[in-house]
Design a protein around this motif. Structure first.
Motif, PDB file in Angstrom:
ATOM      1  N   ALA A  42      -3.236  -5.655   7.836  1.00  0.00           N
ATOM      2  CA  ALA A  42      -3.077  -4.311   8.661  1.00  0.00           C
ATOM      3  C   ALA A  42      -2.293  -3.407   7.704  1.00  0.00           C
ATOM      4  CB  ALA A  42      -2.444  -4.752  10.091  1.00  0.00           C
ATOM      5  N   ALA A  43      -1.929  -3.712   6.644  1.00  0.00           N
ATOM      6  CA  ALA A  43      -0.835  -2.959   5.832  1.00  0.00           C
ATOM      7  C   ALA A  43      -1.898  -1.482   5.442  1.00  0.00           C
ATOM      8  CB  ALA A  43      -0.344  -3.731   4.850  1.00  0.00           C
ATOM      9  N   ALA A  44      -2.780  -1.774   4.999  1.00  0.00           N
ATOM     10  CA  ALA A  44      -3.659  -0.784   4.450  1.00  0.00           C
ATOM     11  C   ALA A  44      -4.148   0.229   5.667  1.00  0.00           C
ATOM     12  CB  ALA A  44      -4.889  -1.181   3.859  1.00  0.00           C
ATOM     13  N   ALA A  45      -4.354  -0.255   6.500  1.00  0.00           N
ATOM     14  CA  ALA A  45      -4.721   0.269   8.015  1.00  0.00           C
ATOM     15  C   ALA A  45      -3.806   1.109   8.487  1.00  0.00           C
ATOM     16  CB  ALA A  45      -5.321  -0.457   8.843  1.00  0.00           C
ATOM     17  N   SER A  89       0.875  -1.103  -0.023  1.00  0.00           N
ATOM     18  CA  SER A  89      -0.105   0.104   0.053  1.00  0.00           C
ATOM     19  C   SER A  89       0.847   1.314  -0.022  1.00  0.00           C
ATOM     20  CB  SER A  89      -0.970   0.057   1.254  1.00  0.00           C
ATOM     21  OG  SER A  89      -2.031  -1.042   1.322  1.00  0.00           O
ATOM     22  N   ALA A  90       0.322   2.104  -0.792  1.00  0.00           N
ATOM     23  CA  ALA A  90       1.321   3.424  -0.808  1.00  0.00           C
ATOM     24  C   ALA A  90       0.126   4.697  -0.678  1.00  0.00           C
ATOM     25  CB  ALA A  90       2.155   3.538  -2.184  1.00  0.00           C
ATOM     26  N   ARG A  91       0.304   5.649   0.067  1.00  0.00           N
ATOM     27  CA  ARG A  91      -0.239   6.693  -0.098  1.00  0.00           C
ATOM     28  C   ARG A  91       0.695   8.138  -0.051  1.00  0.00           C
ATOM     29  NH1 ARG A  91      -5.122   6.026   2.601  1.00  0.00           N
ATOM     30  NH2 ARG A  91      -5.556   8.191   1.913  1.00  0.00           N
ATOM     31  N   LEU A 122       6.165   0.369   8.723  1.00  0.00           N
ATOM     32  CA  LEU A 122       6.185   1.317   7.585  1.00  0.00           C
ATOM     33  C   LEU A 122       7.496   2.154   7.282  1.00  0.00           C
ATOM     34  CD1 LEU A 122       3.561   2.017   9.798  1.00  0.00           C
ATOM     35  CD2 LEU A 122       2.633   2.608   7.766  1.00  0.00           C
ATOM     36  N   HIS A 123       7.453   2.763   6.105  1.00  0.00           N
ATOM     37  CA  HIS A 123       8.475   3.726   5.692  1.00  0.00           C
ATOM     38  C   HIS A 123       7.877   4.656   5.122  1.00  0.00           C
ATOM     39  CE1 HIS A 123      12.815   4.192   5.445  1.00  0.00           C
ATOM     40  NE2 HIS A 123      12.759   4.635   3.976  1.00  0.00           N
ATOM     41  N   ALA A 124       8.649   5.950   5.545  1.00  0.00           N
ATOM     42  CA  ALA A 124       7.983   7.278   4.740  1.00  0.00           C
ATOM     43  C   ALA A 124       9.439   7.595   3.846  1.00  0.00           C
ATOM     44  CB  ALA A 124       7.715   8.334   5.631  1.00  0.00           C
ATOM     45  N   GLU A 136       6.741  16.901   1.177  1.00  0.00           N
ATOM     46  CA  GLU A 136       5.672  15.750   0.398  1.00  0.00           C
ATOM     47  C   GLU A 136       6.209  14.381   0.749  1.00  0.00           C
ATOM     48  OE1 GLU A 136       5.551  16.374  -3.641  1.00  0.00           O
ATOM     49  OE2 GLU A 136       4.229  18.023  -3.653  1.00  0.00           O
ATOM     50  N   VAL A 137       5.524  13.342   1.184  1.00  0.00           N
ATOM     51  CA  VAL A 137       5.879  12.114   1.768  1.00  0.00           C
ATOM     52  C   VAL A 137       4.960  11.167   1.050  1.00  0.00           C
ATOM     53  CG1 VAL A 137       5.735  10.614   3.793  1.00  0.00           C
ATOM     54  CG2 VAL A 137       6.596  12.919   4.102  1.00  0.00           C
ATOM     55  N   VAL A 138       5.689  10.049   0.459  1.00  0.00           N
ATOM     56  CA  VAL A 138       5.342   8.972   0.160  1.00  0.00           C
ATOM     57  C   VAL A 138       5.333   7.656   1.188  1.00  0.00           C
ATOM     58  CG1 VAL A 138       5.210   6.975  -1.393  1.00  0.00           C
ATOM     59  CG2 VAL A 138       5.751   9.250  -2.252  1.00  0.00           C
ATOM     60  N   VAL A 139       4.043   7.250   1.683  1.00  0.00           N
ATOM     61  CA  VAL A 139       4.338   6.209   2.847  1.00  0.00           C
ATOM     62  C   VAL A 139       3.932   4.774   2.233  1.00  0.00           C
ATOM     63  CG1 VAL A 139       2.910   5.558   4.814  1.00  0.00           C
ATOM     64  CG2 VAL A 139       2.728   8.128   4.334  1.00  0.00           C
ATOM     65  N   GLU A 140       4.943   3.816   2.628  1.00  0.00           N
ATOM     66  CA  GLU A 140       4.930   2.787   2.093  1.00  0.00           C
ATOM     67  C   GLU A 140       4.569   1.647   3.283  1.00  0.00           C
ATOM     68  OE1 GLU A 140       8.023  -0.564   2.841  1.00  0.00           O
ATOM     69  OE2 GLU A 140       8.746   0.882   1.257  1.00  0.00           O
ATOM     70  N   ALA A 141       3.538   0.790   3.210  1.00  0.00           N
ATOM     71  CA  ALA A 141       3.099  -0.275   4.290  1.00  0.00           C
ATOM     72  C   ALA A 141       2.792  -1.668   3.382  1.00  0.00           C
ATOM     73  CB  ALA A 141       1.665   0.308   4.949  1.00  0.00           C
TER      74      ALA A 141
END
Length: 854
Positions: free
Chosen positions: A387-390, A225-227, A272-274, A349-354
């Motif tokens: 739980a990754a998306a949450a 998942s990436a946001r 997670l990683h940002a 600007e941050v890309v969140v990786e889960a």
């Protein structure tokens, strides 16, 4: 995993007044290992308040910076007047909000605060650092609070200084407990309460506008998942509540974006990683590394990647080791303020990786690169893939709330379809395993508590929850039922072994030998059965030595010791070195250690062993196949000595350990096995070539070779130096199986006679090349059944016995079991013994030699 009780209460409605020790007792009953319950703020006594710095006077007459400060503490001091405080920290300025402890307070460690004169000024309290409040180890400066807090406010409540923290040792099968969510689930179950699951969030559906992610290895990464969050304020810092929860959980606050990802990982268990979006070059790709690729990780180390490493990459190359550690080329930038314009620069600007990565892949990468991170610890033990998306949504929510950002409408979601894992189990199975009758309703109730879905009546179909990857078969489910029912409720019953069974002869021999060596003053040392070629190099073994042929493990604990031992000496000598280096001494003053254990000799037929069934006895053919695939595993016994064997004292002079003591240790083992050793000089590494004995059993007489079972003597000086051992260290090693076979498995009890002994001494002159053991054997056979023992008590060489000759003096003890021997009978037995030695070894009775020619 450290779990603050105040945080735990957010997810579970605990009874009023319930303490950390009460919760720990419940969790221990549920099968968790709670090591300690730390009481934060124990002994802390106020007033501890927020203060505003009004003025600072620099005292320049001292060698180090000293500042005399006026601090507004509101009405906390009862007067409203500013407090005058001396402080040595320089990381604050006029107008800052700080933490002030006033006279009369007591800080952790029973440190009482009072007004006192120092540096020529009266200090009315103290401005506190994090370390002084037991918030961490940071002594570099005092705590500077956000500006919104009013002077005089209670800092104890503000900083959450009073709390209890449960320190839980999470076993590998309980990876879900490396999160507050998992511990809260166990706590809720233990108290019979409902869990307020922090992962129950509204997660938007993935769409085509999300940040582009390509997963080329769906086995290594089955979810991603990436946001994206934009418009972040670079100067935004983590609020106090977030920093304190991280500190209580054993983590150090770094920056807002990093702190949020760490917080969500602790909360939900999903690492997670940002990434700084401006530092990414193109889309994110999840793939295996190309051999030779390099990556500089966040710890500043450049690493050469392996083809099995799973990496996160962009168009520029790898930007992170998947599930282990991110790369420094895309990390969140530290905020900086322009000194002229006052504007802040940093990540906006941050890309969140889960994501969810394969546990085996992460474990091997972590081990290969010697990185143990918080993320790798969790992925190795199993992370809830659902739980990754949450976790990504929770991170986005906190970034928007605390950093003023905006969530990008794009949502990236890669999922490899997996059906739910189901297990069929009879409703009576947990009861059969426990030996207790559990009703079906009890079994179903506990499985539902764990999070399973259960269907069926007598035969249950159980769907395992996504966070319990350790539940794989019916016995795992039975264990969950048993632990939730309470291990203390299981009856204590002793097993009933079949009649006529006991220790095997090999086990009895093992015990006899251990008792015999312990009785001789040796201390048992148990060592790991792993070796490396470096150990053989230290022993000085040649490249052709058969002991270098080892069985190599597929998954060794250490790359330096990847093989199974072929000799007990490396581990035992390492234990000798450690004990000598630490000043340890045995009961007699020196060091004397022994070990009995298996060695592993390759046969050339070793293969990866097949997994056998555990619900019933394997078939004979399966056991035979397994035995064939294993190396030969004889039982060995070894002993090592160094330093004084006998200490000096009022009783007389002491003596050091010598090669003869190592041989005597071997004789002690042989006597315990009912065998007799024949000792001959030999050359064998790692022993000294002039002080090494080959040990044989089973020879027909002194001339027979028998079976070689080991060696004993003083170690070679080169080996002693290479291993760092005390000088003149000695050692012996025997094949205990071979010695036991020669002993016949039965050690006869000694016969005790009530009749007196008759002693006769004889001195025999033989060629120097004749072994003393050969002479002793001849004496024994010639003396007959009246002989009780033979002891060599003197060896003499010199002009009196002639060149190339030696004199061996023996004490012979004769005794009959049914009468007192006459002098003639004892003398006749002695004469017969001497005659046998003369005939078989060419010995001459000393004093009966031909006179020298004049």
């Amino acid at each position: 995993m450290r779990a603050p009780l105040s945080w735990l209460r957010e997810y579970v409605e605990l009874p009023a007044g319930e303490t950390g020790r009460d919760v720990a007792a419940k969790l221990i009953d549920a099968g968790l290992e709670v090591e300690t319950v730390e009481r934060l703020g124990a002994g802390l006594k106020g007033p501890l308040v927020v203060g505003k710095v009004l003025a600072i006077e620099e005292l320049t007459e001292f060698k180090k910076p000293i500042r005399y400060c006026q601090v507004d503490v509101g009405e906390a001091n009862g007067t409203g007047a500013p407090q005058n405080i001396v402080c040595g920290a320089t990381n604050f300025r006029v107008g800052d909000k700080v933490v002030v402890v006033l006279p009369g307070a007591v800080l952790p460690g029973d440190f009482a605060i009072s007004a006192r004169k120092t540096y020529g000024k009266v200090s009315e309290g103290m401005i506190c650092s994090a370390a002084e409040l037991d918030m961490g180890e940071d002594h570099s400066g005092i705590i500077v609070l956000p500006p919104e807090y009013e002077p005089g406010a209670d800092a104890v409540e503000l900083l959450e200084l009073v709390d209890e923290v449960l320190d839980i040792a999470v076993t590998p099968d309980r990876g879900y407990c490396l999160s507050m969510r998992g511990i809260a689930r166990e706590t809720a179950t233990a108290y019979g309460q409902q869990l307020r699951d922090p992962a129950l969030l509204d997660v938007p559906t993935p769409n085509a506008q999300g940040f582009q992610v390509n997963v080329s290895d769906p086995k290594g990464c089955d979810r991603f998942s990436a946001r994206v969050v934009t418009g972040l304020r670079p100067e935004a810092t983590s609020p106090l509540w977030l920093q304190r929860r991280l500190q209580k959980s054993g983590m150090r606050p770094v920056s807002l974006a990093v702190d949020i990802t760490n917080y969500v990982m602790l909360e939900l268990g999903s690492p997670l990683h940002a990434y700084d979006r401006s530092r990414l070059d193109g889309p994110i790709t999840v793939r295996r590394a190309t051999p030779g690729e390099r990556l500089t990780t966040l710890d500043g180390t450049e690493r050469k990647l392996d083809a099995e490493d799973l990496v996160i990459a962009d168009d520029s190359g790898p930007i992170g080791l998947a599930g282990v550690m991110g790369g420094g080329n895309s990390e969140i930038a530290d905020p900086e303020q322009d000194p002229e314009s006052g504007e802040w620069r940093g990540t906006t600007e941050v890309v969140v990786e889960a994501a969810h990565f394969d546990p085996v892949t992460v474990a091997r990468t972590s081990r290969r690169h010697k990185i143990s991170s918080e993320a790798s610890r969790r992925f190795e033990r199993g992370v809830d893939p659902e739980a990754a998306a949450a976790a990504a949504q929770r991170t986005v929510d906190l970034l928007v709330l605390l950093a003023g950002g905006s969530a990008d409408p794009g949502v990236t979601g890669f999922v490899t379809p997996h059906g739910p894992h189901t297990i069929k189990i009879p409703a009576t199975h947990p009861g059969r395993v426990a030996g207790v009758g559990y009703a079906r309703e009890t079994v179903v109730h506990h499985l539902l508590q764990v999070g399973c879905d259960v269907y069926g009546q007598d035969e249950l179909t159980v769907t395992v929850p996504s966070w319990r990857s350790d539940l794989t078969d019916p016995n795992d489910l039975a264990e969950e039922v048993i632990r939730l029912e309470g291990y203390e409720n299981l009856p204590s019953t002793l097993p009933r072994p079949p009649a006529g069974r006991g220790l095997t002869e090999r086990q009895r021999l093992h015990r006899r030998v251990g008792r015999a060596l312990a009785g001789a003053g040796y201390t048992e040392a148990l060592n790991y059965p792993f070796v490396g070629q470096g150990s053989f190099d230290q022993l000085g073994l040649s490249q052709e030595d058969s002991r270098r042929r080892t069985v190599t493990l597929v998954n060794p604990l250490s790359d330096e010791e990847p093989s199974l031992r072929t000799t007990l000496l490396p581990g035992l000598l390492a234990a000798l070195r450690r004990n000598d280096g630490r000043g340890s001494q045995g009961s007699q003053g020196g060091l004397a250690l022994f070990e009995t254990g298996l060695v592993f000799l390759p046969t050339g037929r070793e293969t990866r062993a097949a997994r056998l069934r555990v619900d019933a006895r394997p078939a004979d053919e399966e056991i035979a196949s397994l035995e064939t695939a294993l190396p030969r595993q004889p039982l060995h016994a070894a002993a090592v000595l160094a330093g004084p064997r006998e200490q000096p004292g009022w009783w007389g002079e002491g003596r050091p350990s010598v090669w003869a003591d190592a041989i005597e240790a071997a004789r002690t083992v042989a006597r315990a096995a009912g065998a007799e050793l024949t000792v001959r000089s030999a050359r064998h590494e790692p022993w000294h070539p002039g002080r090494c004995a080959a040990l044989h059993v089973g020879g027909p007489d002194g001339d027979g070779e028998g079976t070689l079972v080991g060696y004993a003597g003083e170690l070679h000086p080169r080996a002693v130096k290479a291993l760092g051992l005390p000088q003149r260290s000695c050692a012996m090693e025997l094949d205990l199986d071979a010695v036991g076979k020669a002993g016949g498995g039965v050690v006869p009890a000694p016969r005790v006679s009530g009749f007196p002994v008759a002693t006769r001494d004889v001195a025999l002159v033989v060629d120097e090349s004749v072994p003393a053991a050969r002479v002793e054997t001849a004496l024994r056979e010639g003396a007959g059944e009246l002989l009780e023992s033979v002891r060599l008590f003197d060896v003499f060489t010199g002009e009196q016995v002639g060149g190339g000759k030696k004199s061996l003096a023996y004490a012979l003890r004769f005794r009959a079991s049914d009468r007192t021997l006459t002098a003639d009978e004892a003398s006749a037995a002695r004469d017969s013994a001497v005659a046998s030695a003369v005939e078989r070894t060419g010995a001459v009775l000393r004093g009966a030699e031909a006179p020298a020619q004049s």
